[in-house]
Design a protein around this motif. Structure first.
Motif, PDB file in Angstrom:
ATOM      1  N   ILE A   1       0.964  -1.065   0.034  1.00 37.66           N
ATOM      2  CA  ILE A   1      -0.172   0.188  -0.106  1.00 37.66           C
ATOM      3  C   ILE A   1       0.833   1.195   0.101  1.00 37.66           C
ATOM      4  O   ILE A   1       1.727   1.225   0.886  1.00 37.66           O
ATOM      5  CB  ILE A   1      -0.943   0.114   1.188  1.00 37.66           C
ATOM      6  N   TYR A   2       0.760   2.122  -1.045  1.00 33.09           N
ATOM      7  CA  TYR A   2       1.573   3.463  -1.261  1.00 33.09           C
ATOM      8  C   TYR A   2       0.729   4.328  -1.561  1.00 33.09           C
ATOM      9  O   TYR A   2      -0.323   4.275  -2.381  1.00 33.09           O
ATOM     10  CB  TYR A   2       2.807   3.030  -1.599  1.00 33.09           C
ATOM     11  N   GLU A   3       1.342   5.596  -1.577  1.00 36.44           N
ATOM     12  CA  GLU A   3       0.683   6.846  -2.215  1.00 36.44           C
ATOM     13  C   GLU A   3       1.769   7.327  -3.255  1.00 36.44           C
ATOM     14  O   GLU A   3       2.861   7.431  -2.926  1.00 36.44           O
ATOM     15  CB  GLU A   3       0.483   8.011  -1.208  1.00 36.44           C
ATOM     16  N   CYS A   4       1.019   8.040  -4.210  1.00 42.07           N
ATOM     17  CA  CYS A   4       1.898   8.412  -5.434  1.00 42.07           C
ATOM     18  C   CYS A   4       1.072   9.309  -6.226  1.00 42.07           C
ATOM     19  O   CYS A   4      -0.050   9.908  -5.519  1.00 42.07           O
ATOM     20  CB  CYS A   4       2.370   7.424  -6.462  1.00 42.07           C
ATOM     21  N   HIS A   5       1.308   9.732  -7.413  1.00 37.29           N
ATOM     22  CA  HIS A   5       0.476  10.711  -8.265  1.00 37.29           C
ATOM     23  C   HIS A   5       0.382   9.581  -9.707  1.00 37.29           C
ATOM     24  O   HIS A   5       1.136   8.748 -10.021  1.00 37.29           O
ATOM     25  CB  HIS A   5       0.872  11.741  -8.696  1.00 37.29           C
ATOM     26  N   TYR A   6      -0.893   9.645 -10.214  1.00 32.21           N
ATOM     27  CA  TYR A   6      -0.933   9.183 -11.520  1.00 32.21           C
ATOM     28  C   TYR A   6      -1.147  10.185 -12.602  1.00 32.21           C
ATOM     29  O   TYR A   6      -1.978  11.012 -12.452  1.00 32.21           O
ATOM     30  CB  TYR A   6      -2.252   8.034 -11.535  1.00 32.21           C
ATOM     31  N   ARG A   7      -0.474  10.037 -13.728  1.00 32.88           N
ATOM     32  CA  ARG A   7      -0.786  11.052 -14.940  1.00 32.88           C
ATOM     33  C   ARG A   7      -2.023  10.756 -15.727  1.00 32.88           C
ATOM     34  O   ARG A   7      -1.926   9.808 -16.088  1.00 32.88           O
ATOM     35  CB  ARG A   7       0.506  11.224 -15.527  1.00 32.88           C
ATOM     36  N   ARG A   8      -2.883  11.700 -15.931  1.00 28.55           N
ATOM     37  CA  ARG A   8      -3.881  11.545 -16.515  1.00 28.55           C
ATOM     38  C   ARG A   8      -3.609  12.022 -18.013  1.00 28.55           C
ATOM     39  O   ARG A   8      -2.605  12.626 -18.142  1.00 28.55           O
ATOM     40  CB  ARG A   8      -4.962  12.378 -16.093  1.00 28.55           C
ATOM     41  N   ALA A   9      -4.648  11.616 -18.919  1.00 25.88           N
ATOM     42  CA  ALA A   9      -4.335  11.650 -20.343  1.00 25.88           C
ATOM     43  C   ALA A   9      -4.141  13.262 -20.748  1.00 25.88           C
ATOM     44  O   ALA A   9      -3.696  13.614 -21.556  1.00 25.88           O
ATOM     45  CB  ALA A   9      -5.312  11.333 -21.345  1.00 25.88           C
ATOM     46  N   ASP A  10      -4.804  14.152 -19.879  1.00 29.08           N
ATOM     47  CA  ASP A  10      -4.757  15.695 -19.979  1.00 29.08           C
ATOM     48  C   ASP A  10      -3.655  16.132 -19.193  1.00 29.08           C
ATOM     49  O   ASP A  10      -3.556  17.405 -19.372  1.00 29.08           O
ATOM     50  CB  ASP A  10      -6.032  16.400 -19.487  1.00 29.08           C
ATOM     51  N   GLY A  11      -2.704  15.313 -18.657  1.00 25.82           N
ATOM     52  CA  GLY A  11      -1.583  15.813 -18.196  1.00 25.82           C
ATOM     53  C   GLY A  11      -1.761  16.187 -16.750  1.00 25.82           C
ATOM     54  O   GLY A  11      -0.637  16.651 -16.025  1.00 25.82           O
ATOM     55  N   ILE A  12      -2.729  16.057 -16.045  1.00 29.34           N
ATOM     56  CA  ILE A  12      -3.033  16.571 -14.646  1.00 29.34           C
ATOM     57  C   ILE A  12      -2.616  15.368 -13.705  1.00 29.34           C
ATOM     58  O   ILE A  12      -2.754  14.204 -14.200  1.00 29.34           O
ATOM     59  CB  ILE A  12      -4.653  16.516 -14.336  1.00 29.34           C
ATOM     60  N   HIS A  13      -1.716  15.524 -12.782  1.00 27.83           N
ATOM     61  CA  HIS A  13      -1.313  14.492 -11.794  1.00 27.83           C
ATOM     62  C   HIS A  13      -2.345  14.283 -10.764  1.00 27.83           C
ATOM     63  O   HIS A  13      -2.250  15.357  -9.885  1.00 27.83           O
ATOM     64  CB  HIS A  13       0.030  15.058 -11.294  1.00 27.83           C
ATOM     65  N   LEU A  14      -2.929  13.188 -10.523  1.00 27.62           N
ATOM     66  CA  LEU A  14      -3.646  13.042  -9.598  1.00 27.62           C
ATOM     67  C   LEU A  14      -3.164  12.227  -8.297  1.00 27.62           C
ATOM     68  O   LEU A  14      -2.596  11.239  -8.623  1.00 27.62           O
ATOM     69  CB  LEU A  14      -5.254  12.091 -10.065  1.00 27.62           C
ATOM     70  N   PRO A  15      -3.321  12.666  -7.084  1.00 33.07           N
ATOM     71  CA  PRO A  15      -2.895  11.950  -5.917  1.00 33.07           C
ATOM     72  C   PRO A  15      -3.689  10.742  -5.827  1.00 33.07           C
ATOM     73  O   PRO A  15      -4.716  10.629  -5.707  1.00 33.07           O
ATOM     74  CB  PRO A  15      -3.109  12.819  -4.817  1.00 33.07           C
ATOM     75  N   VAL A  16      -2.952   9.454  -5.769  1.00 28.94           N
ATOM     76  CA  VAL A  16      -3.655   8.265  -5.626  1.00 28.94           C
ATOM     77  C   VAL A  16      -3.057   7.403  -4.424  1.00 28.94           C
ATOM     78  O   VAL A  16      -1.761   7.234  -4.258  1.00 28.94           O
ATOM     79  CB  VAL A  16      -3.405   7.533  -6.938  1.00 28.94           C
ATOM     80  N   ARG A  17      -3.765   6.627  -4.063  1.00 25.56           N
ATOM     81  CA  ARG A  17      -3.473   5.575  -2.891  1.00 25.56           C
ATOM     82  C   ARG A  17      -3.660   4.370  -3.684  1.00 25.56           C
ATOM     83  O   ARG A  17      -4.392   3.862  -4.318  1.00 25.56           O
ATOM     84  CB  ARG A  17      -4.478   5.442  -1.633  1.00 25.56           C
TER      85      ARG A  17
END
Length: 320
Positions: free
Chosen positions: A101-117
């Motif tokens: 289990i960890y937290e990071c960011h995922y890059r959306r197709a529109d370039g936005i970086h989403l915080p994700v667990r």
């Protein structure tokens, strides 16, 4: 980072803020239309352990990353997952299942970086078994959705509890005595309404005391408290006598007492007045000594509604 890179990063951040604002607006529109369910569901990716290629993705993962789910298949996970230098995975192990289990960011197709667990586990015991990724969106929009969904669930629970109160009231109206009424009111309040511990007390105006009936003890069993008395002087009961009609609430870490006014623990506490023809005749109390669960938003009102019936029925019995 040079000046141009810093400017590009600032633009990206502003675009992310604007996009998040738009997502929140759409969420509020969905809430107003009672369509919160469209945000439900877990985003899932299946990834080949050896290559890091995405083998499959569900529709929710596609929504999360701004692509059709099939458009993610064959892509490399590192094209989307952005790890920080501070990243570390906490390993959770239950029987044969291991989960990172960890937290990071995922890059959306529109370039936005989403915080994700991320909750990652291996699908099988083989070293080359695929990896299952469950992605929990930690953006402000989804935190708001989870809060709205929690409140919606509470509203549903409250409606269900109100139905149970009506059914309980019918049963209690057949009680043959105050003792039977109070005993059953405690039992049904715990079993049907979900309260942790309850007790019912009646006013003895001439002695300045509160007199016990029945309650739940520190082990969770029904307790006969008819021999218990304590003075209401300098307590919240005086506010009830003076006309206060709203529940008296003490939040977490307030002292919790037994029938002898001895502190047995800490937690939350609710007391509601029992009334007859508008006059205070006693009170009903609830606390979370046993479970230590947080107070639900509907519980003070539910206890107050329940107490309205108890005060009325008990006074009728006592005045026979």
């Amino acid at each position: 980072m040079d000046e141009q890179d810093a400017l590009r990063e600032r633009i990206r951040q502003l675009e992310a803020v604007e996009a998040e604002y738009g997502r929140i607006q759409r969420l509020m529109e969905a809430a107003a239309a009672d369509n919160l369910h469209e945000y439900e569901g877990e985003a899932v990716l299946t990834v080949e352990a050896a290559t890091g290629l995405i083998r499959s993705a569900n529709a929710r993962a596609g929504d999360l990353l701004g692509l059709p789910a099939e458009g993610l298949v064959g892509q490399h996970l590192t094209d989307y997952e952005i790890m920080s230098d501070e990243h570390s995975a906490a390993r959770y192990v239950e029987t044969s299942m291991e989960m990172d289990i960890y937290e990071c960011h995922y890059r959306r197709a529109d370039g936005i970086h989403l915080p994700v667990r991320v909750l990652r586990r291996r699908l099988g015991a083989e070293p080359d078994a695929a990896l299952h990724y469950a992605l929990e969106d930690q953006s402000p929009t989804m935190r708001l959705w989870r809060e709205l969904a929690r409140r919606e669930d509470n509203d549903f629970l409250f409606r269900e509890k109100l139905k149970a109160v009506n059914e309980i009231n019918l049963e209690l109206s057949d009680a043959g005595s105050v003792d039977v009424l109070c005993r059953r009111a405690i039992e049904l309040g715990v079993s049907r309404l979900g309260f942790d511990r309850l007790s019912i007390w009646f006013l003895e105006q001439e002695t300045g005391m509160m007199a016990g009936t029945y309650g739940v003890d520190e082990e969770g069993s029904l307790r006969d408290e008819r021999d218990a008395r304590w003075s209401f002087e300098s307590t919240y009961v005086q506010a009830f006598i003076a006309g206060k009609r709203t529940p008296f609430i003490k939040s977490d870490q307030a002292p919790i007492y037994n029938q002898r006014s001895q502190v047995v623990g800490r937690g939350w506490h609710i007391s509601v007045p029992l009334l007859y023809l508008g006059d205070f005749v006693g009170f009903m109390a609830a606390d979370n000594f046993l479970s230590q669960k947080p107070m639900q938003g509907y519980q003070p009102e539910l206890l107050q509604i329940y107490g309205t019936t108890i005060g009325h029925l008990a006074s009728h019995q006592r005045n026979r």
